[in-house]
Design a protein around this motif. Structure first.
Motif, PDB file in Angstrom:
ATOM      1  N   TYR A  52       1.273  -1.232  -0.202  1.00 58.06           N
ATOM      2  CA  TYR A  52      -0.118  -0.082   0.035  1.00 58.06           C
ATOM      3  C   TYR A  52       0.683   1.391   0.276  1.00 58.06           C
ATOM      4  N   LEU A  81       1.354   1.029  -4.324  1.00 53.24           N
ATOM      5  CA  LEU A  81       0.016   1.670  -4.585  1.00 53.24           C
ATOM      6  C   LEU A  81      -0.150   3.111  -4.383  1.00 53.24           C
ATOM      7  N   SER A 133      -7.143   2.144   2.505  1.00 49.30           N
ATOM      8  CA  SER A 133      -7.562   2.406   1.615  1.00 49.30           C
ATOM      9  C   SER A 133      -7.662   1.228   0.416  1.00 49.30           C
ATOM     10  N   PHE A 134      -6.470   0.044   1.409  1.00 47.70           N
ATOM     11  CA  PHE A 134      -5.724  -0.888   0.870  1.00 47.70           C
ATOM     12  C   PHE A 134      -6.816  -2.044   1.212  1.00 47.70           C
ATOM     13  N   TYR A 135      -6.870  -1.921   3.040  1.00 48.31           N
ATOM     14  CA  TYR A 135      -7.927  -2.766   3.168  1.00 48.31           C
ATOM     15  C   TYR A 135      -9.059  -2.890   2.818  1.00 48.31           C
ATOM     16  N   LEU A 186      -9.839  -2.443  -0.350  1.00 48.19           N
ATOM     17  CA  LEU A 186     -10.004  -2.950  -1.327  1.00 48.19           C
ATOM     18  C   LEU A 186     -10.283  -4.099  -1.227  1.00 48.19           C
ATOM     19  N   ALA A 239     -13.460  -5.633   0.073  1.00 47.99           N
ATOM     20  CA  ALA A 239     -14.233  -5.891  -1.147  1.00 47.99           C
ATOM     21  C   ALA A 239     -14.233  -6.827  -1.996  1.00 47.99           C
ATOM     22  N   GLU A 256     -11.773  -6.359  -4.559  1.00 45.17           N
ATOM     23  CA  GLU A 256     -11.514  -5.355  -6.015  1.00 45.17           C
ATOM     24  C   GLU A 256      -9.589  -5.997  -6.170  1.00 45.17           C
ATOM     25  N   PHE A 257      -8.957  -6.161  -5.336  1.00 40.29           N
ATOM     26  CA  PHE A 257      -8.116  -6.719  -4.431  1.00 40.29           C
ATOM     27  C   PHE A 257      -7.472  -8.186  -4.117  1.00 40.29           C
ATOM     28  N   PHE A 269      -3.258  -5.919 -10.758  1.00 43.27           N
ATOM     29  CA  PHE A 269      -3.754  -4.576  -9.777  1.00 43.27           C
ATOM     30  C   PHE A 269      -3.601  -3.896 -10.532  1.00 43.27           C
ATOM     31  N   ARG A 273      -5.222  -1.127 -14.173  1.00 41.93           N
ATOM     32  CA  ARG A 273      -5.866   0.450 -14.100  1.00 41.93           C
ATOM     33  C   ARG A 273      -4.686   1.065 -14.485  1.00 41.93           C
TER      34      ARG A 273
END
Length: 81
Positions: free
Chosen positions: A27, A31, A37-39, A41, A44, A46-47, A68, A72
């Protein structure tokens, strides 16, 4: 490359060179986002989910992190990937 066992049978060598990254490396280093925000993702879906290293440690495959970022385009461009 293969490993030969005593009975002459040849077994394929496992791919073990994949690097595992700790959360902070992912993170902050790769990223460049906040921990929360990382956790978010990860939660959710998404990661990629982490890989269990030991009972109390997890890591993320470098290939999953790279995939990942590549998914993007703006992020990949800003991080030079």
């Amino acid at each position: 490359m293969a490993i030969q066992v005593d009975d002459g049978q040849r077994l394929p060598q496992l791919q073990t060179s994949e690097r595992l990254l700790r959360a902070r490396e992912v993170y902050e280093g790769r990223l460049q986002i906040s921990r929360s925000s990382f956790y978010a993702l990860v939660r959710a879906g998404e990661f990629a989910r982490p890989v269990q290293i030991t009972k109390q440690r997890v890591g993320w495959r470098q290939s999953d992190v790279d995939a990942f970022i590549a998914s993007r385009p703006e992020a990949a461009k800003s991080l030079g990937i």
